[in-house]
Design a protein around this motif. Sequence first.
Motif, PDB file in Angstrom:
ATOM      1  N   ALA A  94      30.517 -17.322  48.744  1.00  0.00           N
ATOM      2  CA  ALA A  94      29.738 -18.195  47.606  1.00  0.00           C
ATOM      3  C   ALA A  94      29.113 -19.473  48.337  1.00  0.00           C
ATOM      4  O   ALA A  94      28.183 -19.570  48.008  1.00  0.00           O
ATOM      5  N   GLU A  95      29.994 -20.186  48.922  1.00  0.00           N
ATOM      6  CA  GLU A  95      29.438 -21.165  49.728  1.00  0.00           C
ATOM      7  C   GLU A  95      28.136 -20.894  50.479  1.00  0.00           C
ATOM      8  O   GLU A  95      27.446 -21.920  50.293  1.00  0.00           O
ATOM      9  N   LYS A  96      28.481 -20.024  51.210  1.00  0.00           N
ATOM     10  CA  LYS A  96      27.238 -19.579  52.107  1.00  0.00           C
ATOM     11  C   LYS A  96      26.120 -19.437  51.343  1.00  0.00           C
ATOM     12  O   LYS A  96      25.016 -20.001  51.653  1.00  0.00           O
ATOM     13  N   MET A  97      26.177 -18.589  50.566  1.00  0.00           N
ATOM     14  CA  MET A  97      25.038 -18.190  49.467  1.00  0.00           C
ATOM     15  C   MET A  97      24.361 -19.327  48.837  1.00  0.00           C
ATOM     16  O   MET A  97      23.113 -19.583  48.892  1.00  0.00           O
ATOM     17  N   ILE A  98      25.279 -20.297  48.168  1.00  0.00           N
ATOM     18  CA  ILE A  98      24.847 -21.501  47.315  1.00  0.00           C
ATOM     19  C   ILE A  98      24.226 -22.263  48.346  1.00  0.00           C
ATOM     20  O   ILE A  98      23.085 -22.754  47.933  1.00  0.00           O
ATOM     21  N   GLU A  99      24.874 -22.409  49.431  1.00  0.00           N
ATOM     22  CA  GLU A  99      24.055 -23.456  50.486  1.00  0.00           C
ATOM     23  C   GLU A  99      22.583 -23.015  50.667  1.00  0.00           C
ATOM     24  O   GLU A  99      21.468 -23.826  50.689  1.00  0.00           O
ATOM     25  N   ALA A 100      22.486 -21.809  50.957  1.00  0.00           N
ATOM     26  CA  ALA A 100      21.029 -21.069  51.568  1.00  0.00           C
ATOM     27  C   ALA A 100      20.105 -21.410  50.419  1.00  0.00           C
ATOM     28  O   ALA A 100      19.068 -21.933  50.327  1.00  0.00           O
ATOM     29  N   PHE A 101      20.677 -21.047  49.234  1.00  0.00           N
ATOM     30  CA  PHE A 101      19.759 -21.097  48.006  1.00  0.00           C
ATOM     31  C   PHE A 101      19.570 -22.536  47.815  1.00  0.00           C
ATOM     32  O   PHE A 101      18.336 -22.616  47.407  1.00  0.00           O
ATOM     33  N   GLU A 102      20.315 -23.095  47.824  1.00  0.00           N
ATOM     34  CA  GLU A 102      20.012 -24.933  47.424  1.00  0.00           C
ATOM     35  C   GLU A 102      19.097 -25.713  48.315  1.00  0.00           C
ATOM     36  O   GLU A 102      18.334 -26.205  48.011  1.00  0.00           O
ATOM     37  N   THR A 103      19.198 -25.112  49.725  1.00  0.00           N
ATOM     38  CA  THR A 103      18.692 -25.648  50.540  1.00  0.00           C
ATOM     39  C   THR A 103      16.834 -25.124  50.588  1.00  0.00           C
ATOM     40  O   THR A 103      16.116 -26.231  50.625  1.00  0.00           O
ATOM     41  N   ILE A 104      16.607 -23.876  50.240  1.00  0.00           N
ATOM     42  CA  ILE A 104      15.282 -23.412  49.899  1.00  0.00           C
ATOM     43  C   ILE A 104      14.825 -24.236  48.696  1.00  0.00           C
ATOM     44  O   ILE A 104      13.655 -24.729  48.762  1.00  0.00           O
ATOM     45  N   VAL A 105      15.439 -24.168  47.708  1.00  0.00           N
ATOM     46  CA  VAL A 105      15.093 -24.770  46.404  1.00  0.00           C
ATOM     47  C   VAL A 105      14.664 -26.318  46.648  1.00  0.00           C
ATOM     48  O   VAL A 105      13.620 -26.898  46.289  1.00  0.00           O
ATOM     49  N   ALA A 106      15.333 -27.007  47.198  1.00  0.00           N
ATOM     50  CA  ALA A 106      15.453 -28.298  47.595  1.00  0.00           C
ATOM     51  C   ALA A 106      14.045 -28.554  48.589  1.00  0.00           C
ATOM     52  O   ALA A 106      13.234 -29.505  47.837  1.00  0.00           O
ATOM     53  N   SER A 107      13.891 -27.878  49.124  1.00  0.00           N
ATOM     54  CA  SER A 107      12.582 -27.878  50.109  1.00  0.00           C
ATOM     55  C   SER A 107      11.191 -27.626  49.348  1.00  0.00           C
ATOM     56  O   SER A 107      10.201 -27.661  49.722  1.00  0.00           O
ATOM     57  N   LEU A 108      11.423 -26.656  48.288  1.00  0.00           N
ATOM     58  CA  LEU A 108      10.456 -26.299  47.336  1.00  0.00           C
ATOM     59  C   LEU A 108      10.150 -27.248  46.089  1.00  0.00           C
ATOM     60  O   LEU A 108       9.467 -26.855  45.234  1.00  0.00           O
ATOM     61  N   MET A 109      11.137 -28.182  45.783  1.00  0.00           N
ATOM     62  CA  MET A 109      11.064 -29.032  44.765  1.00  0.00           C
ATOM     63  C   MET A 109       9.895 -29.538  44.390  1.00  0.00           C
ATOM     64  O   MET A 109       9.489 -29.575  42.996  1.00  0.00           O
ATOM     65  N   GLU A 110       9.055 -29.780  45.168  1.00  0.00           N
ATOM     66  CA  GLU A 110       7.617 -30.681  44.892  1.00  0.00           C
ATOM     67  C   GLU A 110       6.562 -29.372  44.929  1.00  0.00           C
ATOM     68  O   GLU A 110       5.441 -29.566  44.460  1.00  0.00           O
ATOM     69  N   ALA A 111       6.736 -28.053  45.316  1.00  0.00           N
ATOM     70  CA  ALA A 111       5.795 -27.092  45.442  1.00  0.00           C
ATOM     71  C   ALA A 111       5.443 -26.633  43.926  1.00  0.00           C
ATOM     72  O   ALA A 111       6.344 -26.679  43.181  1.00  0.00           O
ATOM     73  N   PRO A 112       4.252 -26.089  43.679  1.00  0.00           N
ATOM     74  CA  PRO A 112       3.894 -25.749  42.585  1.00  0.00           C
ATOM     75  C   PRO A 112       4.311 -24.340  42.516  1.00  0.00           C
ATOM     76  O   PRO A 112       4.832 -23.752  43.206  1.00  0.00           O
ATOM     77  N   LEU A 113       4.556 -23.995  40.821  1.00  0.00           N
ATOM     78  CA  LEU A 113       5.002 -22.724  40.632  1.00  0.00           C
ATOM     79  C   LEU A 113       4.703 -21.540  41.396  1.00  0.00           C
ATOM     80  O   LEU A 113       5.470 -20.688  42.014  1.00  0.00           O
ATOM     81  N   ALA A 114       3.347 -21.132  41.556  1.00  0.00           N
ATOM     82  CA  ALA A 114       2.783 -20.253  42.038  1.00  0.00           C
ATOM     83  C   ALA A 114       3.143 -19.886  43.766  1.00  0.00           C
ATOM     84  O   ALA A 114       3.034 -18.930  44.267  1.00  0.00           O
ATOM     85  N   ASN A 115       3.656 -21.109  44.239  1.00  0.00           N
ATOM     86  CA  ASN A 115       4.156 -21.080  45.582  1.00  0.00           C
ATOM     87  C   ASN A 115       5.557 -20.951  45.463  1.00  0.00           C
ATOM     88  O   ASN A 115       6.067 -20.279  46.526  1.00  0.00           O
ATOM     89  N   ALA A 116       6.221 -21.997  44.816  1.00  0.00           N
ATOM     90  CA  ALA A 116       7.666 -21.865  44.905  1.00  0.00           C
ATOM     91  C   ALA A 116       8.500 -20.544  44.591  1.00  0.00           C
ATOM     92  O   ALA A 116       9.078 -20.016  45.286  1.00  0.00           O
ATOM     93  N   VAL A 117       7.646 -19.995  43.436  1.00  0.00           N
ATOM     94  CA  VAL A 117       8.645 -18.776  43.132  1.00  0.00           C
ATOM     95  C   VAL A 117       8.653 -17.572  44.026  1.00  0.00           C
ATOM     96  O   VAL A 117       9.764 -17.083  44.160  1.00  0.00           O
ATOM     97  N   PRO A 118       7.615 -17.307  44.834  1.00  0.00           N
ATOM     98  CA  PRO A 118       7.646 -16.059  45.592  1.00  0.00           C
ATOM     99  C   PRO A 118       8.553 -16.656  46.644  1.00  0.00           C
ATOM    100  O   PRO A 118       9.224 -15.812  47.309  1.00  0.00           O
ATOM    101  N   ALA A 119       8.633 -17.874  47.247  1.00  0.00           N
ATOM    102  CA  ALA A 119       9.451 -18.307  48.192  1.00  0.00           C
ATOM    103  C   ALA A 119      10.847 -17.989  47.816  1.00  0.00           C
ATOM    104  O   ALA A 119      11.608 -17.579  48.734  1.00  0.00           O
ATOM    105  N   ILE A 120      11.055 -18.492  46.767  1.00  0.00           N
ATOM    106  CA  ILE A 120      12.555 -18.575  46.039  1.00  0.00           C
ATOM    107  C   ILE A 120      13.061 -17.126  46.012  1.00  0.00           C
ATOM    108  O   ILE A 120      14.117 -16.708  46.648  1.00  0.00           O
ATOM    109  N   ALA A 121      12.184 -16.117  45.445  1.00  0.00           N
ATOM    110  CA  ALA A 121      12.719 -14.914  45.434  1.00  0.00           C
ATOM    111  C   ALA A 121      12.544 -14.176  46.844  1.00  0.00           C
ATOM    112  O   ALA A 121      13.875 -13.536  47.070  1.00  0.00           O
ATOM    113  N   GLN A 122      11.905 -14.472  47.590  1.00  0.00           N
ATOM    114  CA  GLN A 122      12.046 -14.002  49.019  1.00  0.00           C
ATOM    115  C   GLN A 122      13.377 -14.510  49.474  1.00  0.00           C
ATOM    116  O   GLN A 122      14.115 -13.681  50.162  1.00  0.00           O
TER     117      GLN A 122
END
Lengths: 210, 210, 210, 210
Positions: free
Chosen positions: A76-104
């Motif tokens: 769980a730690e591994k997955m959470i970490e990975a996910f939070e890192t991505i989201v953090a890096s996209l915090m400022e990005a607009p929806l249209a860019n952030a969503v595909p990146a997160i999904a990916q």
Amino acid sequence: MVAQPGKTPRRAPRQGRSKATFDAVLDAAAQILSHEGYEQMTTNRIAVRAGTSVGSLYQYFPNKESLVIALRDRHAEKMIEAFETIVASLMEAPLANAVPAIAQAMLASHNIDPELHANLNILVSHLGGGRRLVDKVEARAVVVTRAYLEARRDEIRPANVERASFILVHTVYALAQQAAHHPQYRSNPAFVNDVADLVLRFLTKDPAVT
Amino acid sequence: MVAQPGKTPRRAPRQGRSKATFDAVLDAAAQILSHEGYEQMTTNRIAVRAGTSVGSLYQYFPNKESLVIALRDRHAEKMIEAFETIVASLMEAPLANAVPAIAQAMLASHNIDPELHANLNILVSHLGGGRRLVDKVEARAVVVTRAYLEARRDEIRPANVERASFILVHTVYALAQQAAHHPQYRSNPAFVNDVADLVLRFLTKDPAVT
Amino acid sequence: MVAQPGKTPRRAPRQGRSKATFDAVLDAAAQILSHEGYEQMTTNRIAVRAGTSVGSLYQYFPNKESLVIALRDRHAEKMIEAFETIVASLMEAPLANAVPAIAQAMLASHNIDPELHANLNILVSHLGGGRRLVDKVEARAVVVTRAYLEARRDEIRPANVERASFILVHTVYALAQQAAHHPQYRSNPAFVNDVADLVLRFLTKDPAVT
Amino acid sequence: MVAQPGKTPRRAPRQGRSKATFDAVLDAAAQILSHEGYEQMTTNRIAVRAGTSVGSLYQYFPNKESLVIALRDRHAEKMIEAFETIVASLMEAPLANAVPAIAQAMLASHNIDPELHANLNILVSHLGGGRRLVDKVEARAVVVTRAYLEARRDEIRPANVERASFILVHTVYALAQQAAHHPQYRSNPAFVNDVADLVLRFLTKDPAVT
DNA sequence: GATGAATGAGATTTCATTCAT
DNA sequence: CATGAATGAAATCTCATTCAT
């Protein structure tokens, strides 16, 4: 922090040989669990695979259950970490860019060890105090997602941000897991695209996308 | 379809007493599996709960594995049947009506026995020839859904109907399962609404909804 | 003749369907015992092979042990009968003619069902009141042989006729059994010849034979 | 010589405690088998009698069958060794001295544990790859005997030395076994004498004996 | 500490025997 | 009488856990 007897590792070894053995045991357990299933995951086999002895295994884990829980938590730690890192890096990005990146990102994270993931999911429901892996990982993902959506509350369509986060996280999560089991969709850009579409169309007010 | 020895029920009990015992055993197994987990599901406890003896259990199932498989199949059959009935009755309905109804149906079907469902899901992956419950139920659901969407091909947006069906089925399925575990969403009309929205917005060309 | 409960057949059915079933059961048991061994000889399999039901089997035999004993007795009876008939017909013949004929007969009688014979031999030692098959058949053979030799007491060399009978019977019996297991000696005239020689040279005062 | 899985002992215990347990188990099994029969020889009873636990038993033997086979092999080894030692020491002795000595030896060797011997004989015919105890011990004895007779080819009467060896070995073997069961012949010098006579008269050209 | 032999409760499975139909 | 479903004691075997070395 007193170790509650019975459910937690005897100690979390930080250094040297101890840490190595601890990890080796966890790795061995993960391997057996994902490739051969729970029935095959006996403490003796784990020890052998880890290159130690049962005795040593029990030096680190008071019982089998605690081992499974440690496994779940590490995963769980591994997955959470990975996910939070991505989201953090996209915090400022607009929806249209952030969503595909997160999904990916989520799809990618499931390709790591889908079998282990699947097996852990159920296993712990009746073992480790009722908390399943999904609960841990997804609950955290929901929190992060919600924070992101709250920040964009007036760009998005759904009124209930909490429910929307719940729905989206579980949707993407489930699709990631399914994709991992279906060769034709694993690492398939068109699939990722569709998933991003699904999410974006749900979120945006005026979906004139694609 | 040749019966693989060792994996299928010993005999197909046709009359009275036999059928009753056979079902009682399956019911007992389902009950224990969903309420107490796999570890507790021993053949002896199953027999006692079923009001029979181990011996009788083994008259119908050559081993424990075959019992789990029979359980999976019976459960899958039930779910598939329910789903197909709903879809059939909505075959002529327009998207905007059909989709919420189907979503609602799937959510409902998961409220029947979510624990059993979850447990069966994993269990059988390493047991019964590698086919998990999801595989069976969802594969069938994908087929039905695809047929429905094909018939409306020019009303809908996605070009690849097969992939769209896959995505939608697994999305709704997963959300149904999650909802079953989260009291605040279980039987919550707003939740059903959101799920329907998610699907409809993905499918429709010009989502002038809400 | 009151049937002792527990060890003897419930009744020895003399006529019609009863006798047929009784024999069918014994035949089935013999077949399974000789071809598949004792572990496989379960009452249910016997019944199926015999074309009846366990219930019927227990109509004729109070328990499994009694069945094994009946099997032994039937087999012993057959062998004894064969042996005694031969010897009776040779009572007047001189040694040099009688001995080879008897040896031949015993060898032949072992070709009937050597596996059954071997299996019965041990089995009953701890089952049927400690009397083994050998004991029954060979004891009888010793008696008959001794009678024959007594009648020729002054033609033969050995002083102790009883011991001589014992030795000869067991010798020929054992060789018959071994021959049954060794293709190169089964139905081999030279082998029969050697056995006859062995016996004759032991018996005769002036062995100018061959 | 590749170890077939499932039929051979799990490990070849080399040191101290292990070897002791291994032997204790075999001894206990031998004891129960010879005194109480196969039906009584359960793995639990064996363990108790051996002063260990079932678990330990299964550490050394993968299943009950392998235990029986190990028992057979150990027993066969003992007998073969004894027999070969005797024959080797008599290789130079003339027939008239060697034969009684060998006969005596074989009779003696059967007094060790005739019940174990008898029980093992059958048991293994359907268990351990079809090779019975007799096959192992007697085949070896035939080889040794044949070598001895070949060396004396022109002192002896029978032309076919191979067949003669077969006959003699099985004869003496069988008589030894029978004698073990008949008190009046067990350890009876006259009996040994007769057996030696039987063999010698068969072998010698001019039996001017007695 | 590390090791792995030993433990034994408990799980799966079989099979002689009974008895309702 | 025949049938075969039901029974459950008992057998085989596994595996988490302990502990002497």
